[in-house]
Enzyme design. Structure first.
Site, PDB file in Angstrom:
ATOM      1  N   ASP A 135       8.188   1.021   7.318  1.00 21.71           N
ATOM      2  CA  ASP A 135       7.927   1.078   5.786  1.00 21.71           C
ATOM      3  C   ASP A 135       8.249   0.130   5.131  1.00 21.71           C
ATOM      4  O   ASP A 135       9.508  -0.615   5.208  1.00 21.71           O
ATOM      5  CB  ASP A 135       8.598   2.337   5.276  1.00 21.71           C
ATOM      6  CG  ASP A 135       7.788   3.839   5.747  1.00 21.71           C
ATOM      7  OD1 ASP A 135       6.632   3.577   6.035  1.00 21.71           O
ATOM      8  OD2 ASP A 135       8.422   4.945   5.651  1.00 21.71           O
ATOM      9  N   ARG A 185      -0.633  -1.445   7.787  1.00 25.03           N
ATOM     10  CA  ARG A 185      -0.958  -0.319   6.959  1.00 25.03           C
ATOM     11  C   ARG A 185      -0.906  -0.986   5.445  1.00 25.03           C
ATOM     12  O   ARG A 185       0.049  -1.699   5.209  1.00 25.03           O
ATOM     13  CB  ARG A 185       0.121   0.799   6.864  1.00 25.03           C
ATOM     14  CG  ARG A 185      -0.040   1.808   5.803  1.00 25.03           C
ATOM     15  CD  ARG A 185       1.127   2.771   5.629  1.00 25.03           C
ATOM     16  NE  ARG A 185       1.542   3.472   6.958  1.00 25.03           N
ATOM     17  CZ  ARG A 185       2.660   3.943   7.231  1.00 25.03           C
ATOM     18  NH1 ARG A 185       3.771   3.762   6.215  1.00 25.03           N
ATOM     19  NH2 ARG A 185       3.154   4.370   8.416  1.00 25.03           N
ATOM     20  N   ALA A 190       4.419   2.026  -4.381  1.00 23.86           N
ATOM     21  CA  ALA A 190       5.013   3.352  -5.303  1.00 23.86           C
ATOM     22  C   ALA A 190       6.289   2.982  -5.861  1.00 23.86           C
ATOM     23  O   ALA A 190       6.885   3.980  -6.019  1.00 23.86           O
ATOM     24  CB  ALA A 190       4.896   4.570  -3.975  1.00 23.86           C
ATOM     25  N   ARG A 288       5.845  10.691  -5.050  1.00 24.26           N
ATOM     26  CA  ARG A 288       4.400  11.131  -5.086  1.00 24.26           C
ATOM     27  C   ARG A 288       3.898  11.669  -6.499  1.00 24.26           C
ATOM     28  O   ARG A 288       2.971  11.449  -6.592  1.00 24.26           O
ATOM     29  CB  ARG A 288       4.611  12.430  -4.008  1.00 24.26           C
ATOM     30  CG  ARG A 288       4.835  11.785  -2.465  1.00 24.26           C
ATOM     31  CD  ARG A 288       3.996  11.079  -1.731  1.00 24.26           C
ATOM     32  NE  ARG A 288       3.998   9.832  -2.327  1.00 24.26           N
ATOM     33  CZ  ARG A 288       5.023   8.797  -1.899  1.00 24.26           C
ATOM     34  NH1 ARG A 288       6.090   8.819  -1.102  1.00 24.26           N
ATOM     35  NH2 ARG A 288       5.004   7.517  -2.253  1.00 24.26           N
TER      36      ARG A 288
END
Length: 307
Positions: A135, A185, A190, A288
């Site tokens: 990530d 990816r 975020a 999120r």
């Protein structure tokens, strides 16, 4: 303004105490987080795989400040990988690892510790027949993360990278990583970033995403299209039309647009769901909410109906 406030709250200890101590929060968190423990993660993985989707699992945790915490995270991943093999799930499930959770931000030898810990996880993944994706976090860790990626790919060329379209540097990073066998990816990003390194306007981020996506789709690697935006998904499908369906994939987050996930998978595409689990859910949950206004509206509605 709302996004900035939520991202700031994701780093606030006071806001964390408030949110975690509110009983009404838990039912909402369960939409985005598979559960607190590995058994919950395995159950959620089996459910997702059952209808033709794929999975990448994230054991939640970041900003590790002690080496013992990093070691605990590694052990959690080793346990997860063993359980995936035990339940016959490794053909469709891989793991995603935040390097900050395995030691990257430790004050002494953090990058070295993170590399060795990530290597342990990759070795275990190789044994059970699955893969690992690293990530990406805030921009201050980008160079370190890509350095560790390069080191890992010497022995594990399948290790996946994550690039964030809102960073101004990402087009060049896409060019550097669009080579044969390279799993990348592409997401929007975020974290709260300064204008000096990241696009601030949503339209500019979308344009950057498309430019980066074109580079990856025209390259020799394996693009992983991480987006919930219908327009970007349609653009990605168009750009991928000359590719075989096993040479790229779509990715979405657990709990967001599940019917669209099933639709994409039902059309013969590879559709991977990012499934987080663990009790360190706060930072993930707040990001999120910050990503999409619809998530905030869902949160508020759920609190009102629960109460």
């Amino acid at each position: 303004m709302l996004r900035s406030s939520l991202l700031a709250a994701s780093r606030s200890k006071g806001a964390r105490r408030l949110v975690e101590s509110t009983p009404l929060t838990r039912p909402v968190v369960e939409r985005f987080v598979a559960g607190d423990d590995v058994s919950s993660a395995i159950h959620a993985t089996a459910e997702v795989l059952a209808d033709g989707r794929l999975v990448t699992l994230d054991h939640l945790g970041e900003d590790t400040v002690e080496e013992s915490q990093a070691n605990d995270t590694v052990e959690a991943y080793l346990t997860l990988l063993a359980r995936l093999e035990q339940h016959g799930l490794t053909r469709g499930a891989e793991v995603s690892v935040k390097l900050s959770a395995v030691g990257q931000s430790l004050p002494v030898d953090g990058e070295k510790i993170a590399l060795e810990n990530a290597r342990r996880i990759c070795s275990a993944a190789a044994v059970v027949g699955t893969t690992v994706t690293l990530d990406m976090e805030d921009h201050t860790t980008t160079d370190s993360t890509l350095d560790i990626l390069r080191e890992l790919r010497v022995d594990f060329p399948w290790v996946g990278a994550v690039l964030q379209a809102y960073l101004r540097r990402t087009e060049q990073d896409c060019r550097d990583l669009a080579y044969s066998g390279s799993r990348v990816r592409l997401c929007k990003g975020a974290y709260q970033e300064p204008a000096s390194v990241a696009y601030q306007d949503k339209h500019d981020v979308d344009l950057s995403y498309v430019r980066c996506l074109k580079i990856l789709m025209e390259g020799q690697g394996y693009p992983m299209v991480a987006s919930h935006d219908p327009r970007l998904i349609a653009i990605a499908a168009d750009l991928a039309s000359a590719r075989s369906k096993d040479s790229y994939e779509f990715q979405m987050l657990y709990g967001i647009r599940p019917e669209e996930q099933r639709r994409i998978a039902g059309e013969g595409n590879r559709m991977r769901v990012y499934v987080p689990y663990g009790d360190e859910w706060y930072g993930y949950f707040m990001r999120r909410l910050a990503e999409r206004p619809a998530n905030v509206a869902f949160f508020v509605r759920s609190l009102l109906t629960t109460s």
